[in-house]
Design a protein around this motif. Sequence first.
Motif: not given
Length: 523
Positions: A143, A156, A160-161, A261, A278, A281
Amino acid sequence: MDADKTHPDLTPDDRVWRINWFGEVAYPGHIHRHTQPCLKVILSPLNFDHGDSKSLMSPDCSNNWETHEAWTPISSLPLISIGSLWQNGKELDKPQYQIKRFERLLIKDETATLIKAGLSLEGNFLLPLNHHPWHKGATQSYCIMVVLPDSTRLIIPCLELIRFYFGSSGNLVQRLFTTPLVTNSLWAKKRYDEEKQHLHLVLADRMSGASASDIGRIAASKHAKHSAGSIFISCQKASTQRECVHPYTTFPFEGKTDLLVNGIWLPFGDKAEATFVAYRLRSCSYPFPFQSLSYESSDKAIRHAKHSNRASGKGGFGKKRYNRTKKFVNSDPSKDKSQRQYRFKKEYRFPDLVRKNVWRDKIEALPAADIYLKKPDGSFEQISYGESSYTTSTTGIDAISQSDHDAGSFPKFVKAGLFLLDLKPEYVTVGSRKNVITPPGKANPVFNIPLIMDDNGEVAESFFMIAPNGSMRVRQACFVEIIRPSYPKQYVIIAQGRSWDHSPSLISAQSLDIFQASILLTS
């Protein structure tokens, strides 16, 4: 399995299942998939009605002792997100959980650091299992932790990024996981105009125009290039060390941004709301490293793929094109078949792009321009023709009209010219209408301007335009028929500008003679 079931193996039964977290990336032996890595998705069945939003934030909202691990191809990452609810292989809902806007969030090495989901600080877990049991099966996943000025934290998941910043198409995601970021991996050519801050790309094979902005960010920013390149590097590093592959990346920029978020607040020690984890996003305000972007698709299958989606204007499957007998299967696609597109509803991720022009530089499949020799006495002699299947010397063919409400299929300069015509009072009156006309002997209303060569064999530069990649192309034009009550019929030529960013020219014409149009435009 019908076409609506985008992930048939994601849910094991007809209950509602929640995606808890993303696990490792691997080539599972029990799945016959050899060229594309797969992502482990960890799910658990809901204990409560999924319509009860408050209950979804409770640790006992799902049966966390009955988890299901599903493997899905990495190219499907854009379609899934942590916290989403699935039933019978179909996404049922993306619950809101808690929405938090982090304004002027500072992203740099000192504030955004790489951690593992199971990290503990000062004797306390950042994601305590008694409050957040859903990441239990993937505590080694990476993360990004952003420390905020008030000492709270934003965490995060790296996947997910990747989904948010590079998930505009499955092909782009797959390429980042399977190929090092080298020349021609995402774009074949690029050109950047420093003065206008315009970026032009020729996309690599199989790269969709839907990913042009994401690829443009990578091409024009060292931070984005590092972020995208670290995905493959991190996977290779873990694989060579015989470890579970948990990919990691960073933000594709450095500076301040507003980040919207979807997630949940968690306690840390005695502080009730100390860590915001998160799940999804929603929006990022950081500007892209260009003011405008144009692109070309170098792959034929991708360039023309839009035609297979005409039946579905709002995304998803077009009923006429994709019948319900189509199935999603967990195996590699054939390299010998044209790739179709599945359109998914995409949230507006980047407000900065609202203010910037992004367009496809469409290369029209037109026949070669006719060439005329200008004799010393001022007369002209045609010395060659275009492709015989498109151009003939016959002038007795009736013109075919195409109304202006079909202008969406025309090149950018035609649309701009039609807009300029609407601003001219001499062409716009009550009851007037305009039609784009296919001239006699042509199969396409848009044509290359005939070239006129002098007796020295030279053609004036005014017949050409400068494309975004710096190359010279023959200018194109079309005729517009103006019909106004109580006025004789008029013709106007819309001609491409001398450069990609120049406005088109509007010239009045007496007839649909494209040779005369060439003389008018270049005289």
